[in-house]
Design a protein around this motif. Structure first.
Motif, PDB file in Angstrom:
ATOM      1  N   VAL A 231      22.886 -55.679  42.296  1.00 17.52           N
ATOM      2  CA  VAL A 231      24.059 -54.839  42.124  1.00 17.52           C
ATOM      3  C   VAL A 231      23.652 -53.526  41.496  1.00 17.52           C
ATOM      4  O   VAL A 231      22.959 -53.492  40.479  1.00 17.52           O
ATOM      5  CB  VAL A 231      25.093 -55.545  41.211  1.00 17.52           C
ATOM      6  N   ARG A 232      24.082 -52.433  42.110  1.00 18.49           N
ATOM      7  CA  ARG A 232      23.809 -51.131  41.525  1.00 18.49           C
ATOM      8  C   ARG A 232      24.677 -50.947  40.295  1.00 18.49           C
ATOM      9  O   ARG A 232      25.807 -51.427  40.202  1.00 18.49           O
ATOM     10  CB  ARG A 232      24.079 -50.022  42.537  1.00 18.49           C
ATOM     11  N   THR A 233      24.133 -50.210  39.340  1.00 15.34           N
ATOM     12  CA  THR A 233      24.800 -50.043  38.061  1.00 15.34           C
ATOM     13  C   THR A 233      26.184 -49.440  38.209  1.00 15.34           C
ATOM     14  O   THR A 233      27.142 -49.858  37.552  1.00 15.34           O
ATOM     15  CB  THR A 233      23.936 -49.145  37.156  1.00 15.34           C
ATOM     16  N   GLU A 234      26.339 -48.461  39.099  1.00 11.63           N
ATOM     17  CA  GLU A 234      27.614 -47.753  39.175  1.00 11.63           C
ATOM     18  C   GLU A 234      28.756 -48.646  39.655  1.00 11.63           C
ATOM     19  O   GLU A 234      29.935 -48.306  39.522  1.00 11.63           O
ATOM     20  CB  GLU A 234      27.507 -46.526  40.081  1.00 11.63           C
ATOM     21  N   ALA A 235      28.427 -49.839  40.221  1.00 10.57           N
ATOM     22  CA  ALA A 235      29.480 -50.730  40.712  1.00 10.57           C
ATOM     23  C   ALA A 235      30.171 -51.491  39.590  1.00 10.57           C
ATOM     24  O   ALA A 235      31.183 -52.155  39.829  1.00 10.57           O
ATOM     25  CB  ALA A 235      28.892 -51.719  41.718  1.00 10.57           C
ATOM     26  N   LEU A 236      29.677 -51.408  38.372  1.00  4.64           N
ATOM     27  CA  LEU A 236      30.216 -52.223  37.287  1.00  4.64           C
ATOM     28  C   LEU A 236      31.690 -51.953  37.019  1.00  4.64           C
ATOM     29  O   LEU A 236      32.457 -52.867  36.726  1.00  4.64           O
ATOM     30  CB  LEU A 236      29.411 -51.983  36.000  1.00  4.64           C
ATOM     31  N   LEU A 237      32.100 -50.681  37.081  1.00  5.49           N
ATOM     32  CA  LEU A 237      33.462 -50.321  36.692  1.00  5.49           C
ATOM     33  C   LEU A 237      34.287 -49.757  37.837  1.00  5.49           C
ATOM     34  O   LEU A 237      35.413 -49.304  37.620  1.00  5.49           O
ATOM     35  CB  LEU A 237      33.417 -49.297  35.554  1.00  5.49           C
ATOM     36  N   LEU A 238      33.736 -49.747  39.050  1.00  5.06           N
ATOM     37  CA  LEU A 238      34.429 -49.076  40.144  1.00  5.06           C
ATOM     38  C   LEU A 238      35.244 -50.004  41.028  1.00  5.06           C
ATOM     39  O   LEU A 238      35.991 -49.536  41.885  1.00  5.06           O
ATOM     40  CB  LEU A 238      33.405 -48.327  41.011  1.00  5.06           C
ATOM     41  N   ASP A 239      35.096 -51.319  40.846  1.00  6.92           N
ATOM     42  CA  ASP A 239      35.749 -52.244  41.773  1.00  6.92           C
ATOM     43  C   ASP A 239      36.923 -53.000  41.166  1.00  6.92           C
ATOM     44  O   ASP A 239      37.492 -53.877  41.804  1.00  6.92           O
ATOM     45  CB  ASP A 239      34.733 -53.235  42.337  1.00  6.92           C
ATOM     46  N   ARG A 240      37.297 -52.714  39.925  1.00  7.25           N
ATOM     47  CA  ARG A 240      38.399 -53.425  39.285  1.00  7.25           C
ATOM     48  C   ARG A 240      38.959 -52.591  38.145  1.00  7.25           C
ATOM     49  O   ARG A 240      38.266 -51.714  37.613  1.00  7.25           O
ATOM     50  CB  ARG A 240      37.927 -54.780  38.764  1.00  7.25           C
ATOM     51  N   PRO A 241      40.195 -52.837  37.739  1.00  5.41           N
ATOM     52  CA  PRO A 241      40.771 -52.074  36.625  1.00  5.41           C
ATOM     53  C   PRO A 241      40.061 -52.354  35.307  1.00  5.41           C
ATOM     54  O   PRO A 241      39.481 -53.431  35.104  1.00  5.41           O
ATOM     55  CB  PRO A 241      42.228 -52.560  36.584  1.00  5.41           C
ATOM     56  N   LEU A 242      40.098 -51.382  34.412  1.00  2.00           N
ATOM     57  CA  LEU A 242      39.531 -51.567  33.084  1.00  2.00           C
ATOM     58  C   LEU A 242      40.379 -52.548  32.287  1.00  2.00           C
ATOM     59  O   LEU A 242      41.608 -52.601  32.445  1.00  2.00           O
ATOM     60  CB  LEU A 242      39.482 -50.227  32.340  1.00  2.00           C
ATOM     61  N   PRO A 243      39.763 -53.343  31.419  1.00  2.00           N
ATOM     62  CA  PRO A 243      40.551 -54.231  30.546  1.00  2.00           C
ATOM     63  C   PRO A 243      41.449 -53.426  29.613  1.00  2.00           C
ATOM     64  O   PRO A 243      41.204 -52.245  29.341  1.00  2.00           O
ATOM     65  CB  PRO A 243      39.465 -54.989  29.763  1.00  2.00           C
ATOM     66  N   ASN A 244      42.476 -54.092  29.091  1.00  2.00           N
ATOM     67  CA  ASN A 244      43.426 -53.418  28.215  1.00  2.00           C
ATOM     68  C   ASN A 244      42.788 -52.917  26.933  1.00  2.00           C
ATOM     69  O   ASN A 244      43.265 -51.963  26.325  1.00  2.00           O
ATOM     70  CB  ASN A 244      44.588 -54.367  27.885  1.00  2.00           C
ATOM     71  N   GLY A 245      41.697 -53.559  26.514  1.00  2.00           N
ATOM     72  CA  GLY A 245      41.054 -53.157  25.267  1.00  2.00           C
ATOM     73  C   GLY A 245      40.312 -51.835  25.353  1.00  2.00           C
ATOM     74  O   GLY A 245      39.906 -51.283  24.324  1.00  2.00           O
ATOM     75  N   VAL A 246      40.115 -51.325  26.574  1.00  2.00           N
ATOM     76  CA  VAL A 246      39.419 -50.047  26.760  1.00  2.00           C
ATOM     77  C   VAL A 246      40.478 -48.948  26.877  1.00  2.00           C
ATOM     78  O   VAL A 246      41.295 -48.961  27.795  1.00  2.00           O
ATOM     79  CB  VAL A 246      38.533 -50.070  28.021  1.00  2.00           C
ATOM     80  N   THR A 247      40.433 -48.012  25.952  1.00  2.87           N
ATOM     81  CA  THR A 247      41.435 -46.932  25.943  1.00  2.87           C
ATOM     82  C   THR A 247      40.908 -45.627  26.510  1.00  2.87           C
ATOM     83  O   THR A 247      41.654 -44.661  26.630  1.00  2.87           O
ATOM     84  CB  THR A 247      41.918 -46.691  24.505  1.00  2.87           C
ATOM     85  N   HIS A 248      39.638 -45.568  26.847  1.00  3.72           N
ATOM     86  CA  HIS A 248      39.027 -44.348  27.366  1.00  3.72           C
ATOM     87  C   HIS A 248      39.326 -44.140  28.849  1.00  3.72           C
ATOM     88  O   HIS A 248      39.596 -45.098  29.583  1.00  3.72           O
ATOM     89  CB  HIS A 248      37.506 -44.389  27.199  1.00  3.72           C
ATOM     90  N   ALA A 249      39.253 -42.898  29.265  1.00  2.00           N
ATOM     91  CA  ALA A 249      39.035 -42.584  30.672  1.00  2.00           C
ATOM     92  C   ALA A 249      37.522 -42.509  30.887  1.00  2.00           C
ATOM     93  O   ALA A 249      36.781 -42.118  29.974  1.00  2.00           O
ATOM     94  CB  ALA A 249      39.694 -41.263  31.040  1.00  2.00           C
ATOM     95  N   VAL A 250      37.072 -42.912  32.065  1.00  3.92           N
ATOM     96  CA  VAL A 250      35.633 -43.096  32.290  1.00  3.92           C
ATOM     97  C   VAL A 250      35.187 -42.305  33.511  1.00  3.92           C
ATOM     98  O   VAL A 250      35.856 -42.334  34.561  1.00  3.92           O
ATOM     99  CB  VAL A 250      35.298 -44.586  32.477  1.00  3.92           C
ATOM    100  N   ILE A 251      34.059 -41.624  33.384  1.00  2.00           N
ATOM    101  CA  ILE A 251      33.396 -40.985  34.527  1.00  2.00           C
ATOM    102  C   ILE A 251      32.077 -41.714  34.758  1.00  2.00           C
ATOM    103  O   ILE A 251      31.253 -41.840  33.835  1.00  2.00           O
ATOM    104  CB  ILE A 251      33.149 -39.486  34.283  1.00  2.00           C
ATOM    105  N   VAL A 252      31.870 -42.205  35.966  1.00  2.00           N
ATOM    106  CA  VAL A 252      30.667 -42.942  36.329  1.00  2.00           C
ATOM    107  C   VAL A 252      29.758 -42.020  37.135  1.00  2.00           C
ATOM    108  O   VAL A 252      30.153 -41.523  38.201  1.00  2.00           O
ATOM    109  CB  VAL A 252      31.016 -44.198  37.145  1.00  2.00           C
ATOM    110  N   LEU A 253      28.554 -41.786  36.632  1.00  2.00           N
ATOM    111  CA  LEU A 253      27.592 -40.901  37.286  1.00  2.00           C
ATOM    112  C   LEU A 253      26.504 -41.739  37.935  1.00  2.00           C
ATOM    113  O   LEU A 253      25.675 -42.351  37.241  1.00  2.00           O
ATOM    114  CB  LEU A 253      26.967 -39.923  36.278  1.00  2.00           C
ATOM    115  N   ALA A 254      26.494 -41.813  39.262  1.00  2.00           N
ATOM    116  CA  ALA A 254      25.489 -42.600  39.976  1.00  2.00           C
ATOM    117  C   ALA A 254      24.158 -41.852  40.023  1.00  2.00           C
ATOM    118  O   ALA A 254      24.052 -40.685  39.639  1.00  2.00           O
ATOM    119  CB  ALA A 254      25.978 -42.911  41.383  1.00  2.00           C
ATOM    120  N   GLY A 255      23.128 -42.550  40.519  1.00  2.00           N
ATOM    121  CA  GLY A 255      21.780 -42.017  40.454  1.00  2.00           C
ATOM    122  C   GLY A 255      21.339 -41.258  41.692  1.00  2.00           C
ATOM    123  O   GLY A 255      22.112 -40.999  42.621  1.00  2.00           O
TER     124      GLY A 255
END
Length: 520
Positions: A231-255
């Protein structure tokens, strides 16, 4: 000399000075490819090194020659060893060149590609000074065994040289020199006392040389194909919603070499960084692998706009998740007046201590590593003609690593005030940079290869824990050992102080201090 200079990053190379062919020539050429500043100097030093090696090996062969075997005339040995020294320099030069390239991009597979041919060629070349015709037939099992032992000795001695303090390094290097002398004796004996080489009519050495030339291409293909199920690293957060405990907005920078088709993540708080920027509505534009070759400065400018837009849209704190090239872009952005909303950054597979060597841009005939640059361009052109990936050693991303090398060598893994940081390091990272205190931020060492994960769910959980504000840190016991064992096979770094193009950087040189993150 290394000890007097305080050149700690190169101490692991010392035992190779008297190694058995081809490792001694591999040692010489790595120094030469890094430390020359004109074509004339390169050719002059290359000639001197070839002659010195030929004469030195003549002496060693004469001392190691078994008494029960008739020894040829002294001048025959001199001529043979001088000729073999030139031949070995030609055969080994592509792999020494790859080692220097590995120091620029800090990728373990490039270093591996430079070492594999040494395993293949060593037992064949070690017969060349004493056997005629040396290029026919296979080396004996005993000769192959001594050749492998030589590699082990050099690897372990290089690690010990790096570990021990002060003048102990000189004693270890001297002891390694004595062992090298014994190995020379055994190699010469094993080459001469073989009744008949197996497959003596087969031109084995030319065949193995062709195989060695193909080894880097094979490694590149394996690196591209084998991780396909991972699994490529960038796929960790791109295929499902963030959990409720995460309050940040996230930018994922692939390689480097990735692509993006424009598909939006299911969570509107998560956004893919685009190497082409944003469209009129503020959405990341699709991009192709060629778009990832832009300079880090250009990528930082695009990231700056994307951070501003995402923060304006969501009103949330921003977390950056960067992998490989994306990690370099994210860390560079943090060093260049970042938005105050950015308070968390996770770096996956960052290029640790990248830019340890230098070569000038095209059309330059002066500068450190000028011949190295020309030869790298020739090699990449041949790979391109053979149907390779068509990359260039002068693409803007690579030049960013070279031109701003002092920053990436000394500050890449250092903390930034007001920003929580962590680096996720696959175990292969241990072979990518010289040993020592390489980080000033928390790290999470894990099984995997550059840019790919073996355990997606576990790493996702750890990343979410970090984004939720919890501290994370995990090290593996084998990591420092692998760092030290790899020390012998890296090219020596170009000292920051010798390159006038780096004069405006005032950070201490990790090659002399053994660690990073020292204040200016």
């Amino acid at each position: 000399m290394l000890l007097r200079m305080g050149f700690v990053a190169a101490e692991g190379l010392a035992p190779q000075a008297a190694a058995v062919w081809p490792y001694d020539t591999y040692h010489d050429l790595r120094w030469l490819y890094v430390y020359h500043d004109s074509v004339m100097h390169f050719l002059l030093w290359l000639g001197l090194l070839v002659v010195a090696r030929g004469l030195f090996h003549t002496i060693l062969v004469m001392l190691a020659w078994p008494k029960q075997v008739h020894r040829p005339a002294r001048w025959w040995l001199v001529r043979r060893n001088l000729g073999v020294a030139l031949l070995v320099a030609v055969l080994v030069s592509p792999w020494a060149l790859l080692s220097v390239a590995a120091s620029v991009v800090s990728l373990s597979w490039v270093l591996l590609a430079s070492l594999l041919p040494m395993f293949l060629l060593a037992p064949f070349l070690q017969r060349a000074t004493v056997v005629d015709p040396w290029w026919r037939g296979l080396p004996s099992k005993r000769l192959v065994g001594w050749s492998l032992l030589n590699f082990v000795v050099l690897t372990v001695a290089g690690a010990v040289c790096w570990i021990v303090p002060g003048w102990w390094m000189v004693l270890i290097a001297a002891a390694a020199g004595m062992v090298n002398g014994l190995l020379w004796k055994q190699v010469v004996k094993a080459a001469l006392l073989v009744p008949r080489a197996r497959f003596s009519s087969v031109p084995a050495t030319p065949i193995v040389t062709v195989m060695a030339l193909l080894a880097p291409l094979i490694v590149a293909v394996v690196v591209a194909v084998v991780p396909g199920r991972l699994v490529r690293t960038e796929a960790l957060l791109l295929d499902r919603p963030l959990p409720n405990g995460v309050t940040h907005a996230v930018i994922v920078l692939a390689g480097h070499g990735t692509r993006y088709d424009g598909e939006q993540p299911p969570d509107l708080r998560v956004q893919r960084f685009s190497y082409r920027g944003l469209d009129a509505t503020g959405q990341p534009l699709p991009y192709q692998p060629a778009d990832t070759t832009i300079s880090i400065t250009d990528s930082v400018a695009l990231l700056r706009r994307q951070v501003d837009q995402l923060h304006q849209r969501t009103g949330r704190k921003i977390a950056l998740i960067g992998e490989s090239e994306g990690a370099m872009v994210a860390r560079t952005y943090l060093a260049r007046d970042p938005h105050p909303a950015v308070d968390s950054t996770a770096l996956f597979s960052p290029l640790i201590s990248a830019g340890r060597t230098y070569y000038p841009p095209p059309h330059h005939d002066q500068g450190w590593g000028v011949v190295t640059g020309w030869q790298l361009r020739a090699v990449f052109s041949l790979i391109d003609l053979a149907g390779g990936p068509g990359k260039s050693p002068d693409e803007p991303f690579i030049r960013s690593l070279i031109d701003d090398a002092p920053f990436y060598r000394s500050q890449m893994m250092c903390p930034v005030p007001g920003v929580r940081m962590v680096a996720f390091l696959p175990i292969t990272t241990a072979a990518e940079a010289p040993p020592g205190e390489y980080t000033g931020i928390p790290v999470y060492q894990l099984l995997g290869v550059h840019g790919y994960l073996l355990d997606q769910s576990h790493v996702r959980d750890i990343l979410v824990t970090f984004l939720a504000g919890e501290p994370i840190h995990h090290t593996r016991i084998e990591y420092p050992a692998l760092q030290m064992l790899g020390a012998a096979w890296q090219a020596p770094p170009l000292l920051i102080s010798v390159n006038p193009l780096w004069d405006h950087y005032t950070w201490p040189d990790p090659a002399l201090t053994k660690d990073m993150c020292r204040p200016r």
